[in-house]
Design a protein around this motif. Structure first.
Motif, PDB file in Angstrom:
ATOM      1  N   SER A  14       0.833  -1.212   0.000  1.00  0.00           N
ATOM      2  CA  SER A  14       0.000   0.000   0.000  1.00  0.00           C
ATOM      3  C   SER A  14       0.863   1.256   0.000  1.00  0.00           C
ATOM      4  O   SER A  14       0.482   2.272  -0.581  1.00  0.00           O
ATOM      5  CB  SER A  14      -0.941   0.013   1.196  1.00  0.00           C
ATOM      6  OG  SER A  14      -1.841  -1.071   1.076  1.00  0.00           O
ATOM      7  N   GLN A  26      -4.605   3.412   3.247  1.00  0.00           N
ATOM      8  CA  GLN A  26      -4.149   3.021   4.573  1.00  0.00           C
ATOM      9  C   GLN A  26      -2.933   2.104   4.522  1.00  0.00           C
ATOM     10  O   GLN A  26      -2.893   1.147   3.741  1.00  0.00           O
ATOM     11  CB  GLN A  26      -5.294   2.299   5.277  1.00  0.00           C
ATOM     12  CG  GLN A  26      -5.527   2.858   6.649  1.00  0.00           C
ATOM     13  CD  GLN A  26      -6.527   2.011   7.406  1.00  0.00           C
ATOM     14  OE1 GLN A  26      -7.330   1.283   6.798  1.00  0.00           O
ATOM     15  NE2 GLN A  26      -6.502   2.092   8.703  1.00  0.00           N
ATOM     16  N   THR A  34      -4.782  -3.744   4.449  1.00  0.00           N
ATOM     17  CA  THR A  34      -5.627  -3.664   3.253  1.00  0.00           C
ATOM     18  C   THR A  34      -6.516  -4.898   3.178  1.00  0.00           C
ATOM     19  O   THR A  34      -6.021  -6.023   3.313  1.00  0.00           O
ATOM     20  CB  THR A  34      -4.756  -3.611   1.984  1.00  0.00           C
ATOM     21  OG1 THR A  34      -3.787  -2.590   2.151  1.00  0.00           O
ATOM     22  CG2 THR A  34      -5.590  -3.362   0.743  1.00  0.00           C
ATOM     23  N   ASP A  75      -3.666  -2.576  -5.776  1.00  0.00           N
ATOM     24  CA  ASP A  75      -3.012  -2.986  -4.520  1.00  0.00           C
ATOM     25  C   ASP A  75      -3.968  -3.935  -3.821  1.00  0.00           C
ATOM     26  O   ASP A  75      -5.101  -3.562  -3.523  1.00  0.00           O
ATOM     27  CB  ASP A  75      -2.779  -1.702  -3.690  1.00  0.00           C
ATOM     28  CG  ASP A  75      -2.519  -1.964  -2.216  1.00  0.00           C
ATOM     29  OD1 ASP A  75      -1.819  -2.948  -1.904  1.00  0.00           O
ATOM     30  OD2 ASP A  75      -3.001  -1.168  -1.377  1.00  0.00           O
TER      31      ASP A  75
HETATM   32 MG   LIG Z   1      -1.877  -2.842   2.255  1.00  0.00          MG
END
Ligand SMILES: [Mg+2]
Ligand SMILES: Nc1nc2c(ncn2[C@@H]2O[C@H](COP(=O)(O)OP(=O)(O)OP(=O)(O)O)[C@@H](O)[C@H]2O)c(=O)[nH]1
Length: 397
Positions: A14, A26, A34, A75
Motif C-alpha cells: 500500500s 491506509q 488492506t 493494490d
Molecule cells: Mg496494504
C-alpha cells in the motif's frame, strides 16, 4: 494496462501504491491493513516525441520532453501460506490479482517481516522463502481450479465436445488467460498431442506453472532496501528472479515533499533539490537527509524503475502518438501530441485505429507516418515513438 501489487502482508504494497499513484491509502505496521483492493492511476516515464522537435509539446503529461503515460495499479490484500485454501483473507486476493496484466511481487528484502506479516528484527526472515511461497500459492490455486474441473473436462474431450486447448482455456478465462497463452504452453511442453487422461501430475504442474508465468509475468520489488545494511541479498535473489531494489517509503516521502512545494523531485530521479526560499523544520530536514542517504545507497527509490521495467522490458510495450494533423502533429483543436498510447510491440496501424475508436478501425483506409510523411498500410507494424495519423472513412469530426 494494469499492474497488480502482490505479496505477503505488511511488506509495503500500500505504501508503494500510495507513492506511485499519489493517492493516500491506509498502511500500517501490522498485517491485513488492506482488505479491499485499491485501484489507482500511476505513470510510466518515457521520451516524448516532442523531444526531437524545436519546441516542447506543452501537454500536461509532458515535462521538458519526458512523457508520463498512465497505467492502472491495483493494490491487493496480503497473502498468507494456505491462501489458496481460503486461509488469511483467502483466495479473493488471488482473483483480484489475476485481473492484472503483470504482477509486481513486493518483498520485504530487509527480512523484518515474518511469514505471517508480523514485524521481526531486521535480517531474521529469509525473503527467498516469501518469493517461493507466493509463487506456490498461485500454482496450488491454479491446480485447485483445474482439479475441480478435471473429470468434467476429460468427459467433454472424450465426447468430442471440446478440444484440449479450448477446454483448458475455458477453465481459466476469468483469470485473464486466453487461448494463445494455453496454446503456447501446450506447444512448448509438447502436451498438445497427449491425451488428458495420460497427463502425469508433473505434466499438470509444469503446465500450470508455465501458464501462470506467461500470463502473469512477475517482477520482484525488493522493498525496504533502506533498512538493509548491505544489498548482497538482492544479488542472491536476482540469480533466479528478476528484481529491482526499492524503498516505497522514501518515494512516498519525496513525492509528498515535492507536492508540498518543499523540494524539486521527479519520480525516478537519483536526486532531489531543496528550494531556496523554503525554510524546513528540523523534522523535515532530518527526513530529507535520510531520503538522501537512501538514494546514495540504492541509486533511485526504485518505484518508477519497477513500473517502467514491467511495461517496457517485461511486457515489451511501445508508445505511439496518434495525431489528426500530420504536419502540425496535433489534434483538431491544435493540441500538439495530445495522446500517447501504450501498445503491444506487435501492434499494426490498424490495431491503433481500433484502439482510438471502433469506428475509426472499421473505416480504416491507410495511415501516415508523420515523421517520414510516408503512407503506411493496415498491417504495418508500429514502433516505439511513432507519430501516426489514421485516415479512415469514419474519421470523427
Ligand atoms: Mg496494504
Ligand atoms: N523502512 C521502510 N518501511 C516501509 C517501506 N515501505 C513500507 N514500509 C512500512 O511497512 C509497513 C507496512 O506497509 P503497508 O504499505 O501497509 O504494507 P502492505 O503490504 O500494504 O500491508 P497489508 O495491507 O497489511 O498486507 C508500514 O509501517 C510502512 O510504513 C520502505 O520502503 N521502507
Amino acid at each position: 494496462m494494469q499492474i497488480g501489487l502482490i505479496g505477503k502482508a505488511n511488506v509495503g504494497k500500500s505504501t508503494f501504491f500510495s507513492a506511485a499513484t499519489e493517492t493516500m491509502v491506509q498502511s500500517g505496521n501490522f498485517p491485513f491493513t488492506t482488505i479491499e483492493p485499491n485501484i489507482g492511476v500511476s505513470y510510466v516515464k518515457t521520451e516524448c516525441a516532442c523531444k526531437n522537435l524545436q519546441t516542447r509539446c506543452g501537454n500536461s503529461l509532458c515535462l521538458e520532453g519526458t512523457r508520463f503515460v498512465p497505467i492502472k495499479l491495483i493494490d491487493v490484500a496480503g497473502l498468507v501460506p494456505g491462501a489458496h485454501e481460503g486461509k488469511g483473507l483467502g483466495n479473493q486476493f488471488l482473483t483480484d490479482a489475476m485481473q492484472a496484466d503483470a504482477l509486481v511481487h513486493v518483498v520485504d528484502i530487509s527480512g523484518s517481516t515474518d511469514i505471517h506479516g508480523q514485524p521481526v528484527s531486521i535480517g531474521t526472515h529469509d525473503p527467498l522463502e516469501d518469493i517461493k511461497f507466493v509463487e506456490e500459492e498461485f500454482d496450488l490455486w491454479f491446480k485447485q481450479i483445474l482439479d475441480r474441473e478435471w473429470p468434467k473436462l476429460i468427459k467433454e474431450i472424450e465426447q468430442k465436445r471440446t478440444k484440449i486447448s479450448e477446454g483448458l482455456t475455458h477453465r481459466f478465462t476469468g483469470l485473464g488467460i486466453n487461448g494463445s497463452h494455453v496454446d503456447q504452453i501446450l506447444n512448448s511442453l509438447s502436451l498438445k498431442a497427449k491425451q488428458l487422461n495420460e497427463w502425469s501430475d508433473s505434466d499438470i504442474m509444469k503446465f500450470l506453472k508455465s501458464l501462470r508465468k506467461l500470463s502473469k509475468p512477475m517482477l520482484i520489488a525488493s522493498n525496504k532496501a533502506d533498512l538493509c545494511e548491505e544489498l548482497d541479498i538482492i544479488k542472491k535473489i536476482s540469480i533466479d528472479f528478476p528484481t529491482i531494489p526499492c524503498s516505497a517509503e522514501t518515494e512516498l516521502l519525496l513525492r509528498k515533499a515535492s507536492k508540498a512545494g518543499l523540494i524539486d523531485y521527479v519520480s525516478g530521479s537519483n536526486s532531489f533539490s531543496g528550494k531556496q526560499d523554503v525554510n524546513l523544520s528540523d523534522e523535515q530536514n532530518n527526513a530529507l537527509h535520510l531520503a538522501k542517504n537512501v538514494l546514495n545507497k540504492i541509486g533511485v527509490t526504485g518505484i518508477q524503475k519497477i513500473l517502467n521495467y514491467v511495461i517496457f522490458d517485461i511486457l515489451k510495450m511501445i508508445i505511439v502518438f496518434p495525431v489528426e494533423d500530420e504536419t502540425k502533429l496535433s489534434n483538431k483543436d491544435g493540441q500538439v501530441l495530445p495522446d500517447a498510447k501504450l501498445l503491444s510491440s506487435t501492434s499494426t496501424a490498424k490495431d491503433l485505429a481500433f484502439i482510438i475508436h471502433q469506428d475509426i478501425g472499421k473505416g480504416f483506409l491507410h495511415a501516415i507516418d508523420a515523421k517520414t510523411k510516408q503512407r503506411i498500410g493496415a498491417e504495418h507494424y508500429l514502433k516505439n515513438g511513432d507519430i501516426i495519423k489514421i485516415v479512415s472513412t469514419l474519421s470523427r469530426g
